[in-house]
Motif scaffolding. Structure first.
Motif, mmCIF file in Angstrom:
data_model
loop_
_atom_site.group_PDB
_atom_site.id
_atom_site.type_symbol
_atom_site.label_atom_id
_atom_site.label_comp_id
_atom_site.label_asym_id
_atom_site.label_seq_id
_atom_site.Cartn_x
_atom_site.Cartn_y
_atom_site.Cartn_z
ATOM 1 N N ILE B 7 -51.882 47.979 -44.880
ATOM 2 C CA ILE B 7 -50.843 47.254 -44.527
ATOM 3 C C ILE B 7 -49.512 47.644 -44.602
ATOM 4 C CG2 ILE B 7 -49.989 45.065 -45.367
ATOM 5 C CD1 ILE B 7 -52.452 44.065 -46.276
ATOM 6 N N PHE B 8 -49.173 48.623 -45.650
ATOM 7 C CA PHE B 8 -48.006 49.308 -45.923
ATOM 8 C C PHE B 8 -47.879 50.206 -45.025
ATOM 9 C CE2 PHE B 8 -45.830 46.935 -49.103
ATOM 10 C CZ PHE B 8 -46.851 46.509 -50.061
ATOM 11 N N ARG B 9 -49.052 50.696 -44.472
ATOM 12 C CA ARG B 9 -48.766 51.984 -43.750
ATOM 13 C C ARG B 9 -48.460 51.430 -42.144
ATOM 14 N NH1 ARG B 9 -52.462 54.383 -41.327
ATOM 15 N NH2 ARG B 9 -54.438 53.502 -42.061
ATOM 16 N N ALA B 10 -48.962 50.425 -41.873
ATOM 17 C CA ALA B 10 -48.573 49.858 -40.772
ATOM 18 C C ALA B 10 -47.131 49.340 -40.838
ATOM 19 C CB ALA B 10 -49.408 48.385 -40.470
ATOM 20 N N ILE B 11 -46.689 48.800 -41.918
ATOM 21 C CA ILE B 11 -45.395 48.285 -41.814
ATOM 22 C C ILE B 11 -44.184 49.433 -41.560
ATOM 23 C CG2 ILE B 11 -43.582 47.388 -43.618
ATOM 24 C CD1 ILE B 11 -45.749 45.710 -44.650
ATOM 25 N N ALA B 49 -46.654 54.687 -54.012
ATOM 26 C CA ALA B 49 -45.795 53.705 -54.247
ATOM 27 C C ALA B 49 -44.468 54.188 -54.010
ATOM 28 C CB ALA B 49 -45.853 53.081 -55.690
ATOM 29 N N ARG B 50 -44.059 55.281 -54.233
ATOM 30 C CA ARG B 50 -42.608 55.744 -53.937
ATOM 31 C C ARG B 50 -42.285 55.950 -52.401
ATOM 32 N NH1 ARG B 50 -40.792 59.761 -58.971
ATOM 33 N NH2 ARG B 50 -40.661 58.122 -60.450
ATOM 34 N N THR B 51 -43.368 56.297 -51.876
ATOM 35 C CA THR B 51 -43.271 56.714 -50.218
ATOM 36 C C THR B 51 -42.839 55.266 -49.612
ATOM 37 O OG1 THR B 51 -45.042 58.317 -50.358
ATOM 38 C CG2 THR B 51 -44.426 57.565 -48.161
ATOM 39 N N PHE B 52 -43.684 54.305 -50.303
ATOM 40 C CA PHE B 52 -43.503 52.817 -49.519
ATOM 41 C C PHE B 52 -42.225 52.039 -50.070
ATOM 42 C CE2 PHE B 52 -46.700 53.669 -46.735
ATOM 43 C CZ PHE B 52 -47.921 53.481 -47.267
ATOM 44 N N ASN B 53 -41.844 52.625 -51.180
ATOM 45 C CA ASN B 53 -40.569 51.729 -51.910
ATOM 46 C C ASN B 53 -40.991 50.604 -52.544
ATOM 47 O OD1 ASN B 53 -38.296 53.525 -51.696
ATOM 48 N ND2 ASN B 53 -38.126 52.925 -49.548
ATOM 49 N N GLU B 54 -42.101 50.547 -53.146
ATOM 50 C CA GLU B 54 -42.768 49.519 -53.559
ATOM 51 C C GLU B 54 -43.217 49.816 -54.969
ATOM 52 O OE1 GLU B 54 -43.399 46.239 -52.471
ATOM 53 O OE2 GLU B 54 -42.582 46.668 -50.454
#
Lengths: 127, 62
Positions: B7-11, B49-54
């Motif tokens: 999901i986060f990759r798609a975002i 997590a850091r890659t997605f800022n989450e």
């Protein structure tokens, strides 16, 4: 150069080394076999060194560890079983060759276990 | 372990290969993590997590 290209290069190097060794065996030329293997190893080394794509991450390390453990268990059990078979057979057949083979297999199994114990202790202290 | 990496990759409009290159693993590792077949180390989980800022808890469901 990405992971797929490195995979293809690795396969090509394998084919090169395999064919060189096959030709060397056919012509009974030891030097050619050594040269083929050495060239293949050097080429692979330089390709890996030059390339910046990742080849070995934690998942592959974990898989390699599991595979090594599995290999250790199988080879030790097989060597131990074979040594037992050969040593028992040597008593019936009365053959020094068979007895020697059984002894070699048993010492190989013990060597396997010794190496595993030493490396386990080393990594246990390290981590 | 279930996760929301896909999901986060798609975002963030990232392919598996892009994410793998960013965090320094192979594409197969990302695929295995997404499918729940491989549990990443703490370090790798933090990198994702850091890659997605989450936060890690937002990505991985324990």
């Amino acid at each position: 150069m990405n992971h797929q290209k490195i995979k293809i290069i690795r396969i090509l190097i394998g084919i090169f080394v395999g064919s060189t060794v096959a030709i060397a065996v056919n012509r009974e030329n030891t030097f050619l076999a050594f040269a083929g293997v050495l060239i293949g190893m050097l080429f692979l080394f330089f390709v890996k060194k030059k390339n910046k794509a990742l080849l070995y991450d934690e998942r592959i390390k974990s898989i390699a560890g599991d595979a090594a453990r599995f290999t250790y268990v199988i080879t030790t059990i097989v060597f131990a079983f074979l040594s037992l078979m050969f040593l028992i057979s040597s008593k019936r057949i009365d053959s020094p060759f068979v007895e020697a083979l059984g002894t070699i297999f048993s010492y190989t199994a013990l060597f396997n276990m010794a190496i595993f114990s030493i490396s386990f202790r080393y990594f246990n202290q390290k981590y | 372990m279930k996760n929301k990496i896909k999901i986060f990759r798609a975002i963030h409009n990232l392919t598996q290969e892009d994410l793998a290159n960013k965090i320094g693993v192979t594409r197969q590792t990302i695929l295995s993590i997404e499918k729940g077949k491989y549990i990443p180390s703490l370090e790798l989980a933090f990198k994702i997590a850091r890659t997605f800022n989450e936060k890690i808890e937002n990505i991985f469901i324990y």
